[in-house]
Motif scaffolding. Sequence first.
Motif, PDB file in Angstrom:
ATOM      1  N   TRP A  61       0.822  -1.217   0.000  1.00  0.00           N
ATOM      2  CA  TRP A  61       0.000   0.000   0.000  1.00  0.00           C
ATOM      3  C   TRP A  61       0.854   1.264   0.000  1.00  0.00           C
ATOM      4  O   TRP A  61       1.952   1.284   0.544  1.00  0.00           O
ATOM      5  CB  TRP A  61      -0.892   0.027   1.255  1.00  0.00           C
ATOM      6  N   SER A  63      -0.026   3.866   1.722  1.00  0.00           N
ATOM      7  CA  SER A  63      -0.080   4.417   3.070  1.00  0.00           C
ATOM      8  C   SER A  63      -0.874   3.505   3.982  1.00  0.00           C
ATOM      9  O   SER A  63      -1.672   2.669   3.527  1.00  0.00           O
ATOM     10  CB  SER A  63      -0.732   5.805   3.061  1.00  0.00           C
ATOM     11  N   ALA A  64      -0.683   3.708   5.283  1.00  0.00           N
ATOM     12  CA  ALA A  64      -1.457   2.963   6.273  1.00  0.00           C
ATOM     13  C   ALA A  64      -2.935   3.305   6.172  1.00  0.00           C
ATOM     14  O   ALA A  64      -3.801   2.460   6.415  1.00  0.00           O
ATOM     15  CB  ALA A  64      -0.934   3.259   7.676  1.00  0.00           C
ATOM     16  N   ALA A  67      -4.482   1.196   3.467  1.00  0.00           N
ATOM     17  CA  ALA A  67      -4.651  -0.171   3.957  1.00  0.00           C
ATOM     18  C   ALA A  67      -5.840  -0.259   4.896  1.00  0.00           C
ATOM     19  O   ALA A  67      -6.632  -1.219   4.834  1.00  0.00           O
ATOM     20  CB  ALA A  67      -3.382  -0.637   4.662  1.00  0.00           C
ATOM     21  N   GLY A  68      -5.998   0.733   5.770  1.00  0.00           N
ATOM     22  CA  GLY A  68      -7.128   0.735   6.697  1.00  0.00           C
ATOM     23  C   GLY A  68      -8.456   0.855   5.992  1.00  0.00           C
ATOM     24  O   GLY A  68      -9.430   0.186   6.358  1.00  0.00           O
ATOM     25  N   GLU A  71      -9.816  -2.374   4.584  1.00  0.00           N
ATOM     26  CA  GLU A  71     -10.433  -3.294   5.532  1.00  0.00           C
ATOM     27  C   GLU A  71     -11.954  -3.175   5.540  1.00  0.00           C
ATOM     28  O   GLU A  71     -12.650  -4.090   5.985  1.00  0.00           O
ATOM     29  CB  GLU A  71      -9.889  -3.051   6.937  1.00  0.00           C
ATOM     30  N   ALA A  90       0.134  -6.786   9.476  1.00  0.00           N
ATOM     31  CA  ALA A  90       0.595  -5.495   8.955  1.00  0.00           C
ATOM     32  C   ALA A  90       2.112  -5.450   9.073  1.00  0.00           C
ATOM     33  O   ALA A  90       2.664  -5.768  10.131  1.00  0.00           O
ATOM     34  CB  ALA A  90      -0.040  -4.344   9.730  1.00  0.00           C
ATOM     35  N   ARG A  92       6.106  -3.645   7.594  1.00  0.00           N
ATOM     36  CA  ARG A  92       6.885  -2.581   6.969  1.00  0.00           C
ATOM     37  C   ARG A  92       8.141  -3.210   6.379  1.00  0.00           C
ATOM     38  O   ARG A  92       8.876  -3.912   7.072  1.00  0.00           O
ATOM     39  CB  ARG A  92       7.265  -1.524   8.009  1.00  0.00           C
ATOM     40  N   LEU A 211       4.339  -5.121  12.287  1.00  0.00           N
ATOM     41  CA  LEU A 211       3.779  -4.015  13.060  1.00  0.00           C
ATOM     42  C   LEU A 211       2.589  -4.459  13.895  1.00  0.00           C
ATOM     43  O   LEU A 211       2.356  -3.941  14.988  1.00  0.00           O
ATOM     44  CB  LEU A 211       3.360  -2.887  12.122  1.00  0.00           C
ATOM     45  N   ASP A 212       1.827  -5.412  13.353  1.00  0.00           N
ATOM     46  CA  ASP A 212       0.628  -5.881  14.044  1.00  0.00           C
ATOM     47  C   ASP A 212       0.213  -7.209  13.435  1.00  0.00           C
ATOM     48  O   ASP A 212       0.396  -7.433  12.231  1.00  0.00           O
ATOM     49  CB  ASP A 212      -0.508  -4.861  13.914  1.00  0.00           C
TER      50      ASP A 212
END
Length: 224
Positions: A61, A63-64, A67-68, A71, A90, A92, A211-212
């Motif tokens: 993506w 940016s985050a 990506a959000g 969802e 998630a 990086r 990251l998650d």
Amino acid sequence: MHLWGVPASAVPRAVARMALDRRPVRRAPGARFAKLLGTGDGRTFTVRDADPRHWGLLVAWDSAADAGAFERSRTVRAWGAMAEESLRVAMRPLASRGTWAGRTPFGEPRGGRHEGPVAAVTRARLVARRALTFWRAVPPVSADLHRSPGLRLAVGVGEAPLGLQGTFSLWDSGRALSGFAYGRPAHLEAVRRTAEVGWYAEELFARFAVLDADGTFGGREPLR
């Protein structure tokens, strides 16, 4: 990375989604690169490994935020509606070498140290005339991978049943991943033979900071 597990009754719907979702995913705002993936246990990288009850989606993506937003997309909702479990990781990029479908999907990351879990994505397109020797060489490396200290999850992934091979793996740390990549005899022998035999027409190796991670695969939370 998304990984969805579906009940046996939903396998035909999952196969259909693999075709239906290609265009929407690639056209999602901010999606630089996207691949819908079948999965397997990665023991031989042949059709014998195939796991029709688990499916994947890997997206890079811009940016985050992009990506959000994804969802909440129709694609994720459709998979969620039929899945009995799911895992979303998630990440990086820390390092990436090689190409996938002629592209560098994760750019040219600067690397750097990361304290915590890491992920690895490998992908290769086999040279057809070299495939038999590759398949013969895989089992010892795969068996050694699954015994490696610090490994939390290893899944075979691919865009097709044969010829387009890959793995997604989660590790306790970068040190654990490096221990397998550079310290295990079976893998080092496979690397040597790759240069000698020329198994791949194209290959990619990428390492990521995790990251998650949310959800389960095979009924367990891999990083807990």
